[in-house]
Design a protein around this motif. Structure first.
Motif, PDB file in Angstrom:
ATOM      1  N   GLU A 214       5.099  -2.509  -8.051  1.00  0.00           N
ATOM      2  CA  GLU A 214       6.500  -2.091  -8.153  1.00  0.00           C
ATOM      3  C   GLU A 214       7.276  -2.677  -6.982  1.00  0.00           C
ATOM      4  O   GLU A 214       6.984  -2.360  -5.819  1.00  0.00           O
ATOM      5  CB  GLU A 214       6.603  -0.557  -8.162  1.00  0.00           C
ATOM      6  N   GLU A 215       8.235  -3.540  -7.305  1.00  0.00           N
ATOM      7  CA  GLU A 215       9.045  -4.218  -6.285  1.00  0.00           C
ATOM      8  C   GLU A 215       8.140  -4.977  -5.305  1.00  0.00           C
ATOM      9  O   GLU A 215       8.282  -4.869  -4.081  1.00  0.00           O
ATOM     10  CB  GLU A 215       9.936  -3.210  -5.540  1.00  0.00           C
ATOM     11  N   ASP A 216       7.155  -5.686  -5.886  1.00  0.00           N
ATOM     12  CA  ASP A 216       6.219  -6.508  -5.121  1.00  0.00           C
ATOM     13  C   ASP A 216       5.338  -5.691  -4.178  1.00  0.00           C
ATOM     14  O   ASP A 216       4.738  -6.242  -3.253  1.00  0.00           O
ATOM     15  CB  ASP A 216       6.965  -7.570  -4.306  1.00  0.00           C
ATOM     16  N   ILE A 217       5.268  -4.387  -4.418  1.00  0.00           N
ATOM     17  CA  ILE A 217       4.423  -3.520  -3.589  1.00  0.00           C
ATOM     18  C   ILE A 217       3.357  -2.920  -4.503  1.00  0.00           C
ATOM     19  O   ILE A 217       3.690  -2.275  -5.505  1.00  0.00           O
ATOM     20  CB  ILE A 217       5.235  -2.400  -2.919  1.00  0.00           C
ATOM     21  N   PRO A 218       2.045  -3.118  -4.184  1.00  0.00           N
ATOM     22  CA  PRO A 218       0.987  -2.516  -5.016  1.00  0.00           C
ATOM     23  C   PRO A 218       0.947  -0.995  -4.862  1.00  0.00           C
ATOM     24  O   PRO A 218       1.015  -0.464  -3.761  1.00  0.00           O
ATOM     25  CB  PRO A 218      -0.284  -3.164  -4.472  1.00  0.00           C
ATOM     26  N   VAL A 219       0.862  -0.316  -5.985  1.00  0.00           N
ATOM     27  CA  VAL A 219       0.820   1.144  -5.994  1.00  0.00           C
ATOM     28  C   VAL A 219      -0.385   1.584  -6.813  1.00  0.00           C
ATOM     29  O   VAL A 219      -0.565   1.128  -7.950  1.00  0.00           O
ATOM     30  CB  VAL A 219       2.111   1.742  -6.591  1.00  0.00           C
ATOM     31  N   LEU A 220      -1.212   2.463  -6.234  1.00  0.00           N
ATOM     32  CA  LEU A 220      -2.367   2.994  -6.956  1.00  0.00           C
ATOM     33  C   LEU A 220      -1.918   4.033  -7.968  1.00  0.00           C
ATOM     34  O   LEU A 220      -0.963   4.796  -7.721  1.00  0.00           O
ATOM     35  CB  LEU A 220      -3.367   3.614  -5.984  1.00  0.00           C
ATOM     36  N   LEU A 221      -2.615   4.053  -9.103  1.00  0.00           N
ATOM     37  CA  LEU A 221      -2.208   4.923 -10.202  1.00  0.00           C
ATOM     38  C   LEU A 221      -2.170   6.382  -9.780  1.00  0.00           C
ATOM     39  O   LEU A 221      -1.234   7.125 -10.107  1.00  0.00           O
ATOM     40  CB  LEU A 221      -3.176   4.738 -11.385  1.00  0.00           C
ATOM     41  N   TYR A 222      -3.160   6.847  -9.018  1.00  0.00           N
ATOM     42  CA  TYR A 222      -3.195   8.257  -8.640  1.00  0.00           C
ATOM     43  C   TYR A 222      -2.221   8.573  -7.512  1.00  0.00           C
ATOM     44  O   TYR A 222      -1.974   9.742  -7.221  1.00  0.00           O
ATOM     45  CB  TYR A 222      -4.620   8.672  -8.247  1.00  0.00           C
ATOM     46  N   GLN A 223      -1.695   7.550  -6.842  1.00  0.00           N
ATOM     47  CA  GLN A 223      -0.623   7.790  -5.872  1.00  0.00           C
ATOM     48  C   GLN A 223       0.709   7.983  -6.581  1.00  0.00           C
ATOM     49  O   GLN A 223       1.544   8.771  -6.137  1.00  0.00           O
ATOM     50  CB  GLN A 223      -0.541   6.622  -4.889  1.00  0.00           C
TER      51      GLN A 223
END
Length: 494
Positions: A214-223
């Motif tokens: 999201e917006e070039d930032i990796p986000v973990l699903l559970y976060q």
């Protein structure tokens, strides 16, 4: 990240893949025959697995694109299959389950370790930042060292959790699988393979969707969805438990089948022994009556013959003597004190002599007086199974060593209210023993239908508060049975 932390992380990662390599050779080596010497095959398999995994991670770093993650997972699975085929004789149906289960357990352990420790990691770093902002700890080398130590400690804890969870799961499968050399049928294979495949597919799915950008930032699903921090580990652990429970259920089903076969065989033996008892009692009574009557008839004929011509009388006397000898041979050759056992020994010995001429069957010390109140058909089943096993061992020895001495000795004695039976026989000196097994394993074909004679003997012995034991040394196999000899009062109550 400092160079010290990078080196430490690299060492932890190497330790992770090398221990996983050890698990690889332990797990597959417990089921499959190695292609070379077992010791060196295991060592090379462990090292090759660790190097291959580490090399693949270097050549194909983890990316955030789902397709790339899926591709790497499939390559890892293919690499596992290639290593198994290189080091083990793996062209068996069970290899499908082993491969799927190993990869599924590895991935489940990794994801569980990562997700479960993610929240504590964030809390630990948040605490350090809060202390820094409060001024309790200044931004000094000591504070930075504490942050580095926390980072390394948590990574080491994560590696330890993954290895412990993986080791426990693989060890449980090896233990619960039971007899690994018994062929696994198609239905059994499907029964244990489906949970492993489900766990593997679940981990592939998580690998694809776990990380979003999201917006070039990796986000973990559970976060992004906090409830998943608890739900995902629960789902993963349930999947792991389903794999373990499937293996355990398979063993229990096999044991139930073996128990059913054992009981059916025991019931058939009891039924045959009861029929044999009634028939032998009738024959014994008829033989005794005929022998008594014939003795009287021969005595009368002998008296009459003495009054005739001496020469003819002498010939008649010789004929009558031969006839009397024939009548004596109508008696059973064994006299233990129990008619059923005598008949059983006679029948077994005749059968054995047809295929094992020269076999010595010594029953001189097998004495079963009237004070022995063990049921005759129980004695028949005990001695029948023992003799069958002894005859089979002698046949095997004769095939391997035609000039070897063949013998079977049966002994009984009493000590107080205990009756001891002992069977000794020659054999080839080789005993097949399985880990955790109480009795030697059979080497006959259709093992699910064989190897249940001694458990049946144990069951009968335990019904008399007794036990069965065995030993083997110097080419002699010794089977010992202890029974409590019921008193007349106990026997009457039964």
């Amino acid at each position: 990240m400092s160079s010290t932390i990078r080196i430490t992380f690299w060492l932890l990662d190497m330790a992770l893949v090398l221990v996983q390599g050890y698990y690889f050779q332990y797990f597959f080596g417990s089921f499959l025959e190695p292609r070379g010497k077992e010791r060196f095959t295991g060592l090379w398999a462990a090292v090759s697995y660790g190097v291959a995994r580490k090399g693949l991670n270097c050549l194909w770093p983890s990316k955030y694109t789902g397709i790339l993650m899926l591709g790497k997972e499939l390559v890892l699975l293919l690499l596992l299959v290639v290593l198994v085929l290189c080091f083990y004789r793996a062209f068996r149906g069970i290899t499908l389950f082993l491969t799927a289960a190993f990869q599924a357990i590895l991935d489940i352990s990794v994801y569980t370790g990562v997700i479960l420790l993610d929240k504590p990691v964030n809390l630990a770093f948040a605490l350090w930042e809060w202390l820094g902002r409060r001024g309790t700890l200044a931004l000094t080398p000591g504070w930075n060292a504490a942050m580095d130590l926390t980072t390394v400690g948590i990574q080491a804890l994560r590696v330890a959790l993954v290895l412990v969870l993986m080791g426990l799961a693989l060890g449980r499968i090896v233990t619960d699988f039971g007899e690994k050399d018994v062929p696994t049928g198609r239905a059994e294979l499907q029964f244990i393979l489906l949970p492993a495949l489900a766990g593997l597919v679940l981990c592939i799915l998580l690998r694809v969707i776990m990380i979003t950008v999201e917006e070039d930032i990796p986000v973990l699903l559970y976060q992004k969805y906090p409830p998943l921090a608890l739900l995902l580990p629960a789902i993963l652990l349930l999947s792991l438990l389903s794999i373990l429970q499937g293996v355990r259920a398979r063993r229990e089903l096999l044991n139930l089948g073996r128990e059913k076969n054992s009981r059916m065989l025991l019931e058939k033996q009891v039924e045959e022994m009861q029929t044999h008892m009634r028939e032998q009692e009738r024959l014994y009574s008829d033989r005794k009556n005929i022998r008594h009557d014939m003795k009287n008839i021969l005595s009368v004929i002998g008296s009459l013959a003495e009054q005739e011509n001496p020469r003819e009388s002498r010939e008649l006397q010789e004929y009558l003597g031969a006839l009397g000898q024939t009548m004596e041979e109508l008696e059973l050759p064994f006299h233990t004190g129990n008619q059923v056992v005598d008949a059983l020994l006679s029948r077994k010995f005749r059968e054995a002599q047809e295929i094992l001429p020269g076999l010595e069957l010594d029953v001189q010390r097998l004495i079963l007086p009237s004070t022995v109140r063990v049921r005759s058909y129980d004695l028949g089943i005990l001695l029948g199974n023992a003799l069958d096993n002894a005859f089979a061992a002698c046949v095997k020895l004769r095939c391997q060593e035609p000039e070897a001495e063949l013998f079977i000795r049966l002994i009984s004695f009493q000590r107080g209210e205990l009756l001891f039976l002992r069977v000794e026989n020659s054999f080839d000196g080789r005993v097949i023993r399985k880990p955790g097994a109480e009795f030697p394993a059979t080497d006959k074909q259709e093992r699910e239908l064989h190897g249940i004679g001694m458990p049946n003997m144990k069951r009968i012995a335990e019904s008399y508060q007794g036990a069965v034991d065995w030993s083997a040394r110097d080419g002699v196999f010794i089977l010992a049975v202890m029974l409590k000899n019921p008193s007349s009062d106990e026997d009457g109550q039964e």
